[in-house]
Each structure stands twice: as C-alpha cells, then as structure tokens.
Motif scaffolding. Structure first.
Motif, PDB file in Angstrom:
ATOM      1  N   ALA A  14       0.864  -1.183   0.000  1.00 48.20           N
ATOM      2  CA  ALA A  14       0.000   0.000   0.000  1.00 48.20           C
ATOM      3  C   ALA A  14       0.896   1.228   0.000  1.00 48.20           C
ATOM      4  N   ALA A  15       0.549   2.198  -0.857  1.00 44.37           N
ATOM      5  CA  ALA A  15       1.411   3.370  -1.011  1.00 44.37           C
ATOM      6  C   ALA A  15       0.599   4.563  -1.501  1.00 44.37           C
ATOM      7  N   PRO A  16       1.114   5.767  -1.282  1.00 44.07           N
ATOM      8  CA  PRO A  16       0.454   6.950  -1.829  1.00 44.07           C
ATOM      9  C   PRO A  16       0.654   7.019  -3.337  1.00 44.07           C
ATOM     10  N   SER A  17      -0.287   7.696  -4.009  1.00 43.92           N
ATOM     11  CA  SER A  17      -0.178   7.861  -5.461  1.00 43.92           C
ATOM     12  C   SER A  17      -0.447   9.317  -5.806  1.00 43.92           C
ATOM     13  N   ASP A  18      -0.718   9.577  -7.063  1.00 42.06           N
ATOM     14  CA  ASP A  18      -1.100  10.928  -7.488  1.00 42.06           C
ATOM     15  C   ASP A  18      -2.469  11.304  -6.950  1.00 42.06           C
ATOM     16  N   TRP A  75       0.140  12.867 -19.333  1.00 45.48           N
ATOM     17  CA  TRP A  75       1.056  11.989 -18.578  1.00 45.48           C
ATOM     18  C   TRP A  75       2.429  12.617 -18.497  1.00 45.48           C
ATOM     19  N   PRO A  76       3.121  12.457 -17.418  1.00 43.22           N
ATOM     20  CA  PRO A  76       2.655  11.823 -16.184  1.00 43.22           C
ATOM     21  C   PRO A  76       1.600  12.688 -15.494  1.00 43.22           C
ATOM     22  N   GLY A  77       0.685  12.008 -14.831  1.00 48.22           N
ATOM     23  CA  GLY A  77      -0.382  12.692 -14.120  1.00 48.22           C
ATOM     24  C   GLY A  77      -1.529  11.769 -13.774  1.00 48.22           C
ATOM     25  N   PRO A  78      -2.583  12.337 -13.165  1.00 45.34           N
ATOM     26  CA  PRO A  78      -3.696  11.523 -12.648  1.00 45.34           C
ATOM     27  C   PRO A  78      -4.819  11.246 -13.639  1.00 45.34           C
ATOM     28  N   VAL A  79      -4.501  11.104 -14.920  1.00 42.67           N
ATOM     29  CA  VAL A  79      -5.497  10.713 -15.915  1.00 42.67           C
ATOM     30  C   VAL A  79      -5.180   9.289 -16.362  1.00 42.67           C
ATOM     31  N   THR A  80      -6.193   8.420 -16.283  1.00 43.84           N
ATOM     32  CA  THR A  80      -6.060   7.034 -16.725  1.00 43.84           C
ATOM     33  C   THR A  80      -6.725   6.902 -18.085  1.00 43.84           C
ATOM     34  N   ALA A  81      -6.040   6.270 -19.016  1.00 41.92           N
ATOM     35  CA  ALA A  81      -6.563   6.088 -20.372  1.00 41.92           C
ATOM     36  C   ALA A  81      -6.801   4.605 -20.638  1.00 41.92           C
ATOM     37  N   ILE A  82      -7.985   4.288 -21.128  1.00 46.08           N
ATOM     38  CA  ILE A  82      -8.271   2.923 -21.569  1.00 46.08           C
ATOM     39  C   ILE A  82      -7.884   2.852 -23.037  1.00 46.08           C
ATOM     40  N   ALA A  92      -6.469  -7.056 -19.395  1.00 49.10           N
ATOM     41  CA  ALA A  92      -7.219  -6.674 -20.596  1.00 49.10           C
ATOM     42  C   ALA A  92      -8.674  -7.094 -20.433  1.00 49.10           C
ATOM     43  N   GLU A  93      -9.555  -6.187 -20.804  1.00 50.32           N
ATOM     44  CA  GLU A  93     -10.981  -6.486 -20.745  1.00 50.32           C
ATOM     45  C   GLU A  93     -11.646  -5.764 -21.903  1.00 50.32           C
ATOM     46  N   GLY A  94     -12.398  -6.493 -22.711  1.00 48.74           N
ATOM     47  CA  GLY A  94     -13.070  -5.872 -23.840  1.00 48.74           C
ATOM     48  C   GLY A  94     -12.103  -5.284 -24.849  1.00 48.74           C
ATOM     49  N   GLY A  95     -10.904  -5.860 -24.943  1.00 48.28           N
ATOM     50  CA  GLY A  95      -9.921  -5.366 -25.902  1.00 48.28           C
ATOM     51  C   GLY A  95      -9.149  -4.140 -25.440  1.00 48.28           C
ATOM     52  N   GLY A  96      -9.330  -3.752 -24.175  1.00 50.03           N
ATOM     53  CA  GLY A  96      -8.632  -2.571 -23.678  1.00 50.03           C
ATOM     54  C   GLY A  96      -7.956  -2.787 -22.346  1.00 50.03           C
ATOM     55  N   ILE A  97      -7.054  -1.877 -22.039  1.00 51.92           N
ATOM     56  CA  ILE A  97      -6.349  -1.888 -20.752  1.00 51.92           C
ATOM     57  C   ILE A  97      -6.332  -0.453 -20.222  1.00 51.92           C
ATOM     58  N   ALA A  98      -6.569  -0.289 -18.927  1.00 50.51           N
ATOM     59  CA  ALA A  98      -6.517   1.024 -18.284  1.00 50.51           C
ATOM     60  C   ALA A  98      -5.078   1.287 -17.860  1.00 50.51           C
ATOM     61  N   LEU A  99      -4.466   2.312 -18.447  1.00 53.86           N
ATOM     62  CA  LEU A  99      -3.068   2.650 -18.167  1.00 53.86           C
ATOM     63  C   LEU A  99      -2.957   4.058 -17.593  1.00 53.86           C
ATOM     64  N   ARG A 100      -1.969   4.228 -16.725  1.00 52.12           N
ATOM     65  CA  ARG A 100      -1.649   5.558 -16.219  1.00 52.12           C
ATOM     66  C   ARG A 100      -0.158   5.629 -15.960  1.00 52.12           C
ATOM     67  N   MET A 101       0.423   6.768 -16.287  1.00 48.80           N
ATOM     68  CA  MET A 101       1.805   7.052 -15.945  1.00 48.80           C
ATOM     69  C   MET A 101       1.757   8.094 -14.822  1.00 48.80           C
ATOM     70  N   PRO A 102       2.051   7.693 -13.584  1.00 50.40           N
ATOM     71  CA  PRO A 102       1.903   8.623 -12.464  1.00 50.40           C
ATOM     72  C   PRO A 102       2.969   9.717 -12.449  1.00 50.40           C
ATOM     73  N   THR A 108       6.730   6.564  -8.914  1.00 46.11           N
ATOM     74  CA  THR A 108       7.557   6.316 -10.094  1.00 46.11           C
ATOM     75  C   THR A 108       8.829   5.573  -9.708  1.00 46.11           C
ATOM     76  N   ALA A 109       9.422   5.932  -8.574  1.00 39.77           N
ATOM     77  CA  ALA A 109      10.631   5.242  -8.116  1.00 39.77           C
ATOM     78  C   ALA A 109      10.353   3.760  -7.864  1.00 39.77           C
ATOM     79  N   VAL A 110       9.197   3.441  -7.284  1.00 34.68           N
ATOM     80  CA  VAL A 110       8.833   2.035  -7.059  1.00 34.68           C
ATOM     81  C   VAL A 110       8.671   1.325  -8.410  1.00 34.68           C
ATOM     82  N   LEU A 111       8.007   1.976  -9.358  1.00 31.47           N
ATOM     83  CA  LEU A 111       7.815   1.377 -10.684  1.00 31.47           C
ATOM     84  C   LEU A 111       9.149   1.143 -11.393  1.00 31.47           C
TER      85      LEU A 111
END
Length: 187
Positions: A14-18, A75-82, A92-102, A108-111
C-alpha cells in the motif's frame, strides 16, 4: 527498493499515489491478483501503472502517433486512459487496458525499481472511501499487505479521471483528478 522487492515476490504494498492511497501488485502474480480480488470483492480490472513510454507502448496495440502526442499532454499525471491492447495481456478487458503514468516521484521510483508495469487500485474495501493517508487504510486491508508506506496525507479523495479511448470518440468513464481535455480534443 524494499517495496519493489516485495511486489516482485508477489506481495501487495500500500502506497500513496497521485490521487489516494492505493494497493500495488505484480500483474503476473496469481497470488497478488487473488489478494487484490479478495480485498476489492472483484477480480478486476485494475489500472496498470507504467513508468516509461516504452512500457505503455508494450501494453498497447494500434495506438497511432497522434494519440501518443495527446497522451504526452496528460502523462505523467492523474489521468487514466483505456487503450487498445492484446486480449492476452494481464488486465485486458473488452480489448482494452486502463493505463496511467503517475507523476508521483515516490510511486515512479517504485515502478522503476520493479522494472515493469504494476496493477493498482485504491486501498479501500468496497463501499468505503479511499484512504487519504496510511492511517485510514482499514485494518483488514493493511493485514493483507506486506508493507504500508506512509507518504503523508493526500489532498483529495478523488480518484484519477478515467477516459475510454477504445471507440471512435473518447468517453469520460469517471471524473476525478486530472484534466482529460487533451484526450477529448483530437486537435
């Protein structure tokens, strides 16, 4: 480094995010995905967090150059794009994936340390508000994590804005933090 190591071993962190405090998990770990599903009361889908454009591209298919340019405005930021992806990709669900670059330097350091995309979801039980700080994480959630990182208090309970880019026209599926305007206007 410790957080990334635990995640790569199949543990939840568990960690803080944007936005709010979230749970981080390795997409290829069945144990981690089962733990996420148990906490959230659903098997997914979860948001995949990426630290590089190469990771984002590797998890998608058929995304044109113009859309990548628009993504660079949120990006980077708090918008997620499917975005479109291969059906075999984790999450993947319905041919898409929800991605975000924080934007969060800590996240980011953890990633970067993990070296690959990670799944994320808010660190709350179903129906409960997302936690703003480590102390608000429910004991039942904290007990299922290997590590709770305290990064101070978040300034809003809003999740990321979620924009579906699978169809001909973008659709805002969830309003939250982050301005989706660059993804809504193809100019």
């Amino acid at each position: 480094a410790r957080a990334a190591r635990l995640i790569l071993e199949g543990e939840l962190v568990a960690a803080p995010s944007d936005t709010v405090y979230g749970l981080l998990a390795l997409p290829r770990s069945e144990r981690a995905l089962a733990a996420l599903a148990g906490i959230k009361g659903r098997p997914g889908p979860f948001i995949a967090l990426v630290s590089t454009w190469e990771q984002a591209r590797s998890w998608t298919r058929g995304v044109d150059a113009a859309l990548w340019e628009r993504l660079k405005r949120v990006w980077p930021g708090p918008v997620t794009a499917i975005l479109p992806t291969a059906p075999r990709m984790p999450g993947a669900e319905g041919g898409g994936i929800a991605l975000r670059m924080p934007r969060s330097r800590f996240l980011t350091a953890v990633l970067v340390e993990a070296g690959e995309p990670l799944f994320s979801t808010s660190a709350n039980l179903p129906g409960a508000p997302p936690p703003l700080d480590a102390g608000e994480i429910a004991p039942e959630v904290a007990a299922r994590t290997a590590l709770v990182l305290d990064g101070g208090r978040a300034d809003s309970r809003e999740p990321s804005t979620l924009v579906d880019l699978l169809g001909e026209r973008p659709i805002v599926r969830r309003r939250g933090r982050g301005d989706p305007a660059p993804l809504l206007d193809p100019a």
